[in-house]
Design an enzyme around this catalytic site. Structure first.
Site, PDB file in Angstrom:
ATOM      1  N   ARG A   6       7.064  -6.293   3.340  1.00  0.00           N
ATOM      2  CA  ARG A   6       5.802  -6.853   2.879  1.00  0.00           C
ATOM      3  C   ARG A   6       5.732  -6.661   1.371  1.00  0.00           C
ATOM      4  NH1 ARG A   6      -0.280  -5.308   4.890  1.00  0.00           N
ATOM      5  NH2 ARG A   6       0.228  -3.290   3.928  1.00  0.00           N
TER       6      ARG A   6
ATOM      7  N   ASP B 105      16.414 -11.173  -3.538  1.00  0.00           N
ATOM      8  CA  ASP B 105      17.709 -10.860  -4.134  1.00  0.00           C
ATOM      9  C   ASP B 105      18.215  -9.484  -3.723  1.00  0.00           C
ATOM     10  OD1 ASP B 105      18.030 -13.296  -5.366  1.00  0.00           O
ATOM     11  OD2 ASP B 105      17.455 -12.610  -7.360  1.00  0.00           O
TER      12      ASP B 105
ATOM     13  N   ASP C  30      -8.375  -5.587   6.580  1.00  0.00           N
ATOM     14  CA  ASP C  30      -9.023  -6.364   5.524  1.00  0.00           C
ATOM     15  C   ASP C  30      -9.897  -7.471   6.099  1.00  0.00           C
ATOM     16  OD1 ASP C  30      -8.322  -5.415   2.788  1.00  0.00           O
ATOM     17  OD2 ASP C  30      -6.292  -5.615   3.548  1.00  0.00           O
TER      18      ASP C  30
ATOM     19  N   GLU D 209      -6.035 -12.405   6.237  1.00  0.00           N
ATOM     20  CA  GLU D 209      -6.839 -11.180   6.191  1.00  0.00           C
ATOM     21  C   GLU D 209      -8.273 -11.416   5.732  1.00  0.00           C
ATOM     22  OE1 GLU D 209      -4.378  -7.698   4.702  1.00  0.00           O
ATOM     23  OE2 GLU D 209      -3.415  -9.354   3.640  1.00  0.00           O
TER      24      GLU D 209
ATOM     25  N   GLN E  64       0.242 -13.325   5.708  1.00  0.00           N
ATOM     26  CA  GLN E  64      -0.760 -12.489   6.361  1.00  0.00           C
ATOM     27  C   GLN E  64      -2.157 -13.046   6.097  1.00  0.00           C
ATOM     28  OE1 GLN E  64      -0.121  -8.357   5.616  1.00  0.00           O
ATOM     29  NE2 GLN E  64      -1.748  -7.684   6.981  1.00  0.00           N
TER      30      GLN E  64
ATOM     31  N   HIS F  78       0.806  -1.220   0.000  1.00  0.00           N
ATOM     32  CA  HIS F  78       0.000   0.000   0.000  1.00  0.00           C
ATOM     33  C   HIS F  78       0.839   1.269   0.000  1.00  0.00           C
ATOM     34  CE1 HIS F  78      -3.773  -2.107   0.447  1.00  0.00           C
ATOM     35  NE2 HIS F  78      -3.321  -2.764   1.492  1.00  0.00           N
TER      36      HIS F  78
END
Length: 263
Positions: free
Chosen positions: A75, A89, A180, A154, A152, A50
């Site tokens: 995240r 990476d 969420d 949600e 996560q 987000h």
């Protein structure tokens, strides 16, 4: 010269004698990442879902945090294996993958984060910061030791499947997203609704049943403390953008009584 990487978040949780506390970096700013990293928190969550973050800005924030004791987690925006590969990476040792609702989705995430034969992570550590350009001894053979993977939960479906998700090999813990989750329950914007809190705590119990750490996002102090009492292993209690916004509003309210914040 051989280089040894820092402990993963999995290892830090295992060694902790208390719940770990962290905050989000949602500004996309390496300056704010360093401000947050030096503030005494245990965990720094760099958000790509987000926040206005791409690979270059995430790398800059990892650099900014690297001089501090804080443990950074990234995240990723989705479970896309290409994005997971790229973020690993970059040298991110800890990732959080949003919107995981089934054990199969969790297995796909675990596979994306591990080298063959256990998984399907692409081989490129000699060219990347992850293995410090072949300076980390046996990085390919020991890649799974250098990475921790959290998912996560949600959605209502995710809560129902929490125990099987948490039990997937290669998943190091689960993290609850009440925002969420509340929307999935038909309670949009009501993260502290008793039904949402109860669903989070059921997921805590599911994670503990299979012996993995459980975390949650909770900006409301009373709710955060209740989750800690309910057994959260780690918790995120604020974000750089929210802290800045509320701080500016307090200044405006104090010095400009007619401002929207002070009205």
């Amino acid at each position: 010269m051989p280089i040894h990487l820092t402990p993963t978040f999995r290892e830090r949780l295992a060694a902790a004698d208390r719940p770990l506390v962290g905050g989000w970096v949602c500004s996309g700013s390496p300056v704010m990442a360093e401000v947050m990293a030096g503030g005494g928190l245990d965990v720094l969550l760099i958000d790509m879902e987000h926040a206005p973050n791409g690979l270059e800005s995430v790398l800059a924030q990892l650099h900014a945090a690297s001089g501090y004791e804080v443990t950074p987690i990234v995240r990723v925006p989705s479970a896309d294996p290409v994005i997971i590969k790229q973020v690993l990476d970059l040298g991110a040792q800890n990732i959080l993958v949003p919107m995981v609702s089934t054990a199969q989705e969790a297995r796909d995430v675990a596979a994306a984060a591990q080298y063959p034969p256990a998984g399907r992570r692409g081989i490129g550590s000699a060219l990347a910061r992850s293995g410090r350009w072949s300076r980390v001894p046996e990085y390919l053979a020991r890649g799974a030791e250098h990475v921790s993977v959290f998912v996560q939960i949600e959605t209502v479906e995710g809560v129902e499947n929490a125990e099987t998700i948490a039990g997937v090999d290669g998943i190091d813990g689960i993290f609850l997203g009440p925002s969420d989750l509340s929307a999935s329950m038909g309670l949009l914007g009501q993260q502290t609704h008793p039904d949402v809190v109860a669903a989070v705590e059921r997921s805590f119990a599911a994670g503990r049943a299979v012996g993995v750490p459980v975390g949650v996002n909770a900006f409301d102090p009373a709710t955060a403390k209740a989750y800690l009492e309910a057994g959260a292993s780690w918790i995120l209690v604020g974000a750089d953008v929210s802290l800045a916004a509320r701080g500016v509003e307090r200044l405006a309210a104090e010095f400009i009584p007619s401002s929207p914040a002070g009205a």
